[in-house]
Design an enzyme around this catalytic site. Sequence first.
Site, PDB file in Angstrom:
ATOM      1  CB  SER A  75      54.214  78.617  81.762  1.00 48.88           C
ATOM      2  OG  SER A  75      54.922  78.717  80.366  1.00 48.88           O
ATOM      3  CE1 TYR A 127      50.332  81.424  78.759  1.00 46.85           C
ATOM      4  CE2 TYR A 127      52.669  81.639  78.670  1.00 46.85           C
ATOM      5  CZ  TYR A 127      51.550  80.725  78.933  1.00 46.85           C
ATOM      6  OH  TYR A 127      51.606  79.477  78.950  1.00 46.85           O
TER       7      TYR A 127
END
Length: 310
Positions: free
Chosen positions: A160, A172
């Site tokens: 990401s 995350y």
Amino acid sequence: MWLCVAVALLGLFLLRRWHRERQTVPGLWEKHVLITGCDSGFGNLLARQLDGRGLRVLAACLTEAGAARLREAASPRLQTVLLDVTSSQSIAPISPSASAGLWGLVNNAGIAIPTAPNEWLTKDDFVRVLNVNLVGLVEVTLSLLPLVRRARGRVVNVASVMGRVSFFGGGYCISKFGVEAFSDSLRREMHLFGVQVSIIEPGGFQTAIIDPAPLVKDFTRLWEQLPAETQAAYGRQYPERFAKGTVLVHRLSSSRLSLVTDAMTHALLSRCPRSRYAVGWDARLFFLPLSYCPAWLSDTLVGLVLPTPA
């Protein structure tokens, strides 16, 4: 004169590379690809996309309902398997299923909840996300790597832009930084065996990971568990500001998931895949440049969009 020669050679090199990037590997109908996280989002679309191109896809879903929906939308050639990437017992049977000859592995499974300021979270909150996004990815890769190595195939790991810039607390961003590091070391090791390893770095896309409803619900749950002193420090308006921010992020994110799956497909099938694919206007124009900025500047810019304490 030497400058003209250098420019000409560089132009020829770039033209040749562009031409090779547009070429695909031969024998697509013989290629077997395993994709994790196919219940929805990128994994689901990629499975249908590769199936439509004639590849033999083994789509790993977390739930039977997700697998059933995918089978209905694909050809009989596509196979599904139930896989929980956090469970070694669930991962172990995957290798025999893919033993026919695995060309590509796409590690796409991921979660983002819980997401909150680090101070609000416990060790278990971090472990929950890391087990799916990083440790599970590593275990799946290690279990299937001998098959990919024998096929001189491809490994595609979905990271990401949050693996370049840590925007918020929780596991995350940490997990995506870890995916970047693992992929870099794996790429260097596997290159000697003819295996290509690519990293996909999507920006904001409208998948389940950024769905405002579950994010706000879990954020509220964490808020309600906080001591009164911590709530007072952050302010009663903090959860409301977070909710507005998640809605705004979702609205600004792209609904064109095919931009990401096209990058995945290129990483799998191009004769000359790239090491990294930054996907989305925000990834290329904002997050990647931001990752090279001095800390004081990146902190200032990130602070403009995050909720502020009282």
